[in-house]
Scaffold this active site. Structure first.
Site, PDB file in Angstrom:
ATOM      1  N   ASP A   1       9.232   3.052   1.820  1.00  0.00           N
ATOM      2  CA  ASP A   1       8.044   3.754   2.293  1.00  0.00           C
ATOM      3  C   ASP A   1       7.953   3.576   3.808  1.00  0.00           C
ATOM      4  OD1 ASP A   1       5.501   4.557   3.059  1.00  0.00           O
ATOM      5  OD2 ASP A   1       4.534   3.826   1.237  1.00  0.00           O
TER       6      ASP A   1
ATOM      7  N   LYS B   1       2.339  10.469   8.222  1.00  0.00           N
ATOM      8  CA  LYS B   1       1.687   9.977   9.444  1.00  0.00           C
ATOM      9  C   LYS B   1       2.332  10.484  10.749  1.00  0.00           C
ATOM     10  CE  LYS B   1      -1.005   6.178   7.671  1.00  0.00           C
ATOM     11  NZ  LYS B   1      -0.675   5.464   6.438  1.00  0.00           N
TER      12      LYS B   1
ATOM     13  N   PHE C   1       0.867  -1.187   0.000  1.00  0.00           N
ATOM     14  CA  PHE C   1       0.000   0.000   0.000  1.00  0.00           C
ATOM     15  C   PHE C   1       0.899   1.231   0.000  1.00  0.00           C
ATOM     16  CE2 PHE C   1      -2.315   3.557   1.719  1.00  0.00           C
ATOM     17  CZ  PHE C   1      -3.494   3.496   0.996  1.00  0.00           C
TER      18      PHE C   1
HETATM   19  C1  LIG Z   1      -0.910   5.707   4.995  1.00  0.00           C
HETATM   20  C2  LIG Z   1       0.108   5.243   4.053  1.00  0.00           C
HETATM   21  C3  LIG Z   1       0.310   5.890   2.812  1.00  0.00           C
HETATM   22  C4  LIG Z   1      -0.564   7.009   2.326  1.00  0.00           C
HETATM   23  O1  LIG Z   1      -0.488   8.121   3.155  1.00  0.00           O
HETATM   24  P1  LIG Z   1      -1.655   9.234   3.056  1.00  0.00           P
HETATM   25  O2  LIG Z   1      -1.210  10.299   4.014  1.00  0.00           O
HETATM   26  O3  LIG Z   1      -2.925   8.552   3.459  1.00  0.00           O
HETATM   27  O4  LIG Z   1      -1.701   9.707   1.657  1.00  0.00           O
HETATM   28  C5  LIG Z   1       1.324   5.417   1.998  1.00  0.00           C
HETATM   29  N1  LIG Z   1       2.105   4.401   2.369  1.00  0.00           N
HETATM   30  C6  LIG Z   1       1.951   3.762   3.558  1.00  0.00           C
HETATM   31  C7  LIG Z   1       2.875   2.654   3.915  1.00  0.00           C
HETATM   32  C8  LIG Z   1       0.939   4.156   4.423  1.00  0.00           C
HETATM   33  O5  LIG Z   1       0.767   3.518   5.574  1.00  0.00           O
END
Ligand SMILES: *Cc1c(COP(=O)(O)O)cnc(C)c1O
Length: 405
Positions: free
Chosen positions: A219, A248, A135
């Site tokens: 990521d 986040k 994701f």
């Molecule tokens: C939450 C998340 C995203 C997306 O972040 P947003 O602030 O919702 O756009 C991308 N990669 C990972 C691993 C995430 O947990």
């Protein structure tokens, strides 16, 4: 339906299901709804509110900066922006050559990383490798790297070149060649249900990408800012990536994201190649400085490591026949269930006053504030055990049959 439920059903875009409650206030690890009901928050806005709710350091930073300077265009620099760039470089170990691009969310940080990969790859390297179950966000570029076909299908065609491979070292070895621009990985796949990479994967990915001249982009949007008991997930394998993406937890509840580049990858962006009106604004960067400063001075990375071990023991100690295992690291925990009842567990927990999340039907995700202590863990133990028991009582014979088998 209550009035707020009617308002939500009529006015909010239909991209999400029914909202669970109308939350009105937070303090520390607790939230309150409009009925005055209190919840123990073991989700933290999905790994966002690192310091808990309404932490004085967060409140103070946002108030002071709002009263000083909230926004200027990117034709100008500001002290909080420069301080945060230097801080992220230091925390990530990006060295003197490292550079930081600021965004407002995780998806935007990954969009920047996608463009970085294209700049690196050019026409000779059109391939971008991501993992099955990955994701990376919901904007078009980040969506192309997100694995779930159902999320992508309605929005085809995607930006080209992205391939999803199984999360094994062998699959990576087989997939890599000199036409790959970048490999994108999450150190722990949070949205997939908190699934760890195989042991040694990041180290292997580092040497394989170096061998083939591809960027290794990690990521760290969910795993960063101390969440897993290290500053970043990649620290657990002692590697140096070419870039990481953050969001986040670094803002503790204020929307901010970042792309941190290392070494040669830091010279790929050139004037005019990317930008954002809000990215790196003084308000967001001042808050992130305060949040990361507090994580550092209150030793919350260490706390996340220790409390993670404690929480795991507590979950296993409940001894519920519904639980088949505990995954994750630090305070990013996935509880694996023996039946697809995660939604029911989440609903039962909420009924009892505990907020957790169903990352998928078989996994409950737990990601509390990094500040939790014995009191929160004890309360969690009682509430979570009760919620699991509630679900077990409510299960049909065939469902429990499956569990006992
Ligand atoms: C939450 C998340 C995203 C997306 O972040 P947003 O602030 O919702 O756009 C991308 N990669 C990972 C691993 C995430 O947990």
């Amino acid at each position: 339906m209550t009035v707020w439920q009617e308002d939500a059903a009529r006015d909010l875009v239909l991209n999400a299901g029914e909202r669970f409650a109308l939350l009105t206030r937070g303090e520390g690890s607790y939230l309150w709804d409009d009925q005055g009901k209190r919840y123990l928050d073991f989700l933290a806005g999905i790994a966002v509110t690192s310091l808990g709710h309404a932490h004085p350091v967060f409140v103070d930073a946002i108030s002071k900066q709002a009263a000083t300077l909230a926004h200027v265009s990117n034709y100008f620099a500001t002290p909080p922006q420069l301080e945060l760039a230097a801080r992220l470089k230091r925390l990530a170990g990006a060295g003197i050559d490292g550079r930081v691009y600021f965004s407002n969310s995780g998806a935007e940080a990954n969009e920047a990383a996608f463009k970085l990969a294209r700049l690196h790859g050019g026409a000779e390297r059109p391939r971008i490798i991501a993992l099955e179950n990955a994701f990376h966000g919901r904007t078009m570029g980040s969506l192309a790297m997100t694995a779930k076909a159902a999320m992508r299908a309605p929005f085809e065609p995607m930006p080209g070149g992205v391939e999803h491979i199984p999360a094994t070292i062998e699959a990576l070895e087989a997939a890599l060649d000199d036409r790959v621009a970048a490999v994108f990985v999450e150190p722990i796949q949070g949205e997939a249900g908190v699934v760890e990479l195989p042991e040694g994967y990041l180290a292997a990915a580092r040497s394989l990408t170096l061998k083939h001249g591809a960027l290794l982009i990690i990521d760290e949007i969910q795993t960063g800012a101390g969440r897993t008991g290290a500053w970043f997930g990649f620290n657990h394998e002692g590697i140096t990536p070419d870039a990481i993406t953050l969001a986040k937890g670094i803002g503790g509840g204020f929307p901010i994201g970042a792309l941190v580049t290392f070494g040669a990858a830091s010279s790929l962006f050139t004037p005019g190649s990317h930008g954002s009106t809000f990215g790196g604004n003084p308000l967001g960067t001042a808050v992130a400085n305060a949040v990361l400063g507090e994580i550092e001075s209150a030793r919350l990375v260490e706390n996340a490591a220790a409390r993670g071990v404690q929480l795991r023991t507590v979950i296993e100690g409940i001894g519920s026949p519904l639980v088949s295992g505990v995954r994750g690291r630090g305070l990013l925990i996935g509880v694996a269930l023996t039946a697809p009842v995660a939604g029911k567990v989440v609903a039962a927990a909420q009924e009892r006053g505990l907020i957790v999340n169903a990352a998928n039907p078989e996994s409950v995700r737990i990601a509390p504030a990094l500040t939790i202590g014995d009191a929160e863990i004890e309360e969690f133990q009682t509430l979570f055990a009760t919620a699991l028991a509630d679900v077990r009582v409510g299960m049909t014979a065939s469902e429990t049959g499956k569990v006992d088998a």
